[in-house]
Design a protein around this motif. Structure first.
Motif, PDB file in Angstrom:
ATOM      1  N   GLU A   5       0.826  -1.203   0.000  1.00 40.67           N
ATOM      2  CA  GLU A   5       0.000   0.000   0.000  1.00 40.67           C
ATOM      3  C   GLU A   5       0.857   1.249   0.000  1.00 40.67           C
ATOM      4  O   GLU A   5       1.898   1.304   0.634  1.00 40.67           O
ATOM      5  N   GLU A   6       0.371   2.221  -0.703  1.00 44.36           N
ATOM      6  CA  GLU A   6       1.003   3.532  -0.698  1.00 44.36           C
ATOM      7  C   GLU A   6      -0.024   4.553  -0.251  1.00 44.36           C
ATOM      8  O   GLU A   6      -1.231   4.340  -0.388  1.00 44.36           O
ATOM      9  N   SER A   8      -1.024   8.888   0.030  1.00 41.80           N
ATOM     10  CA  SER A   8      -0.771  10.249  -0.442  1.00 41.80           C
ATOM     11  C   SER A   8      -0.136  11.037   0.692  1.00 41.80           C
ATOM     12  O   SER A   8      -0.115  10.595   1.854  1.00 41.80           O
ATOM     13  N   ARG A  35       8.519   8.348  -3.300  1.00 38.44           N
ATOM     14  CA  ARG A  35       8.411   7.953  -4.697  1.00 38.44           C
ATOM     15  C   ARG A  35       7.411   8.895  -5.366  1.00 38.44           C
ATOM     16  O   ARG A  35       6.504   9.410  -4.727  1.00 38.44           O
ATOM     17  N   ARG A  36       7.598   9.137  -6.623  1.00 35.44           N
ATOM     18  CA  ARG A  36       6.685  10.022  -7.354  1.00 35.44           C
ATOM     19  C   ARG A  36       6.056   9.265  -8.512  1.00 35.44           C
ATOM     20  O   ARG A  36       6.720   8.514  -9.212  1.00 35.44           O
ATOM     21  N   HIS A  37       4.788   9.488  -8.697  1.00 36.84           N
ATOM     22  CA  HIS A  37       4.088   8.961  -9.871  1.00 36.84           C
ATOM     23  C   HIS A  37       4.498   9.783 -11.085  1.00 36.84           C
ATOM     24  O   HIS A  37       5.097  10.854 -10.954  1.00 36.84           O
ATOM     25  N   ARG A  41       2.894  13.334  -8.400  1.00 37.56           N
ATOM     26  CA  ARG A  41       2.337  13.200  -7.045  1.00 37.56           C
ATOM     27  C   ARG A  41       3.216  12.294  -6.183  1.00 37.56           C
ATOM     28  O   ARG A  41       3.688  11.255  -6.634  1.00 37.56           O
ATOM     29  N   ARG A  42       3.384  12.721  -4.951  1.00 37.62           N
ATOM     30  CA  ARG A  42       4.183  11.945  -4.006  1.00 37.62           C
ATOM     31  C   ARG A  42       3.381  10.717  -3.558  1.00 37.62           C
ATOM     32  O   ARG A  42       2.185  10.827  -3.292  1.00 37.62           O
ATOM     33  N   ARG A  43       4.083   9.599  -3.400  1.00 44.05           N
ATOM     34  CA  ARG A  43       3.483   8.386  -2.866  1.00 44.05           C
ATOM     35  C   ARG A  43       4.410   7.856  -1.777  1.00 44.05           C
ATOM     36  O   ARG A  43       5.614   7.737  -1.978  1.00 44.05           O
ATOM     37  N   TYR A  44       3.832   7.573  -0.629  1.00 48.16           N
ATOM     38  CA  TYR A  44       4.600   7.152   0.536  1.00 48.16           C
ATOM     39  C   TYR A  44       4.283   5.703   0.875  1.00 48.16           C
ATOM     40  O   TYR A  44       3.125   5.297   0.875  1.00 48.16           O
TER      41      TYR A  44
END
Length: 137
Positions: A5-6, A8, A35-37, A41-44
């Motif tokens: 799972e990531e 926002s 990480r960035r899409h 957008r940032r994904r954590y």
């Protein structure tokens, strides 16, 4: 959270009771690297979540962001990391000693029988000690 799972930035910030701008700032100063899409957008993920928990623990211990960044950079350099911890420990011990002295003065003042605290011999001795310390410093 499952390992796949990531989240926002908003979801992760909410998880820790932080504002999203705090996580952005930590990224700006080099503490986080989400990480960035493709759309930017940032994904954590779980590693970012653990990193935020470590940052918060370090902040709770009184470490500033610059020192936290140095400690993260020194993870493989045990002597450097220990030197940073020792330096912070010594500064913190000095602050604690100063706060203990302040607490002692306040505790005495709360129970002092002097009509005017400035006439109290113990308070006057503390003032004289402070003046002497300023001359030496």
């Amino acid at each position: 959270m499952k390992s796949s799972e990531e989240m926002s930035i908003g979801e992760l910030a909410d998880r820790f009771g932080l504002a999203a701008h705090v996580l952005r700032h930590w990224e700006d100063v080099g503490l986080l690297a989400p990480r960035r899409h493709a759309n930017g957008r940032r994904r954590y993920g779980p590693a970012d979540e653990a990193r935020i928990a470590m940052i918060l623990l370090a902040k709770d211990a009184g470490l500033g962001l610059d020192l936290i960044r140095l400690l993260f950079a020194a993870t493989a350099d045990r002597p450097a990391r220990r030197a940073l911890y020792r330096e912070h420990h010594d500064r913190l011990a000095e602050r604690i000693a100063s706060l203990q002295a302040s607490l002692s003065v306040l505790e005495h003042a709360m129970g002092c029988e002097a009509e005017d605290i400035t006439a109290c011999p113990d308070f006057r001795a503390a003032v004289a000690s402070r003046i002497a310390g300023q001359r030496c410093g």
